[in-house]
Design an enzyme around this catalytic site. Structure first.
Site, short mmCIF file in Angstrom:
data_model
loop_
_atom_site.label_atom_id
_atom_site.label_comp_id
_atom_site.label_asym_id
_atom_site.label_seq_id
_atom_site.Cartn_x
_atom_site.Cartn_y
_atom_site.Cartn_z
N LYS A 61 20.86 81.40 -2.39
CA LYS A 61 21.79 80.22 -2.20
C LYS A 61 23.01 80.64 -1.33
CE LYS A 61 19.91 76.73 -4.33
NZ LYS A 61 18.33 77.42 -4.25
N SER A 118 15.49 74.50 -0.01
CA SER A 118 16.83 74.32 -0.10
C SER A 118 17.59 74.88 0.85
CB SER A 118 17.16 74.57 -1.63
OG SER A 118 17.19 75.90 -1.77
#
Length: 212
Positions: free
Chosen positions: A163, A125
């Site tokens: 993230k 990701s």
């Protein structure tokens, strides 16, 4: 024979030592000449004469066949122990394994004196930020971050994920860096809206990537 310029002897020694600290290798005589051309001009023999004098005085180790021999102490530089504490998701959150599995010595000149730990990235990701599956993230341990930082966040007391720290419409978000979509057009990786108990464990400073 013309006497040695003592200040230039000092400068030559300092140049060689600093070069070793920064590059991890010793400079060639030609490199010394080029970077100190104002004194040595284009004379390799003059550089060699000064290096030989430093060798005679015991201030460095030089062999005419092998060149300048690097000091192991200088080549190593100052290091700091950084623990590897497991894996962290770059995808859906996974259980953070916080037992120290190994400790590595890394150059303090590159990573600074701050408290760091390392995690191995798992998932895809964050590939648009240069973090690939299996990469090692060097994380500066802190509980705060700036918007836009890549953070390691722990969710629900156990799960951890890497993230981008973001804020939209007054709400904090943990955003992926992978714009891939499914066949139906929906994103493969969605924003995470932290709910319940969550905390920032650190900010990613560097990534160690091994080319296959």
């Amino acid at each position: 024979m013309k006497p040695f310029d003592e200040s230039m002897l000092v400068k030559t020694k300092e140049y060689i030592e600093e070069y070793q600290r920064r590059r991890g290798i010793v400079p060639s005589l030609r490199k010394i000449m080029r970077d100190n051309e104002g004194f040595f001009g284009v004379s390799i023999s003059k550089v060699q004469r000064y290096v030989l004098e430093l060798n005679r005085r015991g201030q460095l180790n030089y062999d005419k066949n092998e060149g300048i021999r690097g000091s192991e102490k200088l080549l190593a530089g100052k290091t700091k122990p950084i623990p590897m504490v497991g894996e962290c998701a770059c995808g859906d959150p996974i259980l953070a394994v916080e037992n120290i599995v190994a400790t590595y010595s890394l150059p303090e000149e590159l990573f600074g004196p701050s408290d760091h730990f390392m995690l191995r990235a798992k998932g895809l990701s964050m590939i648009e930020k240069g973090i690939n599956d299996g990469d090692i993230m060097v994380v500066r341990h802190q509980n705060t971050a700036e918007i836009g930082d890549i953070v390691i966040a722990r969710l629900n007391g156990e799960e951890a994920t890497a993230k981008i720290y973001s804020k939209e419409n007054g709400k904090y978000l943990l955003k992926p860096a992978n714009s891939s979509i499914h066949e139906d057009g929906s994103p493969q990786y969605s924003d995470i809206i932290p709910e319940g108990e969550w905390e920032i464990l650190g900010v990613v400073d560097s990534v160690i990537h091994r080319f296959k």
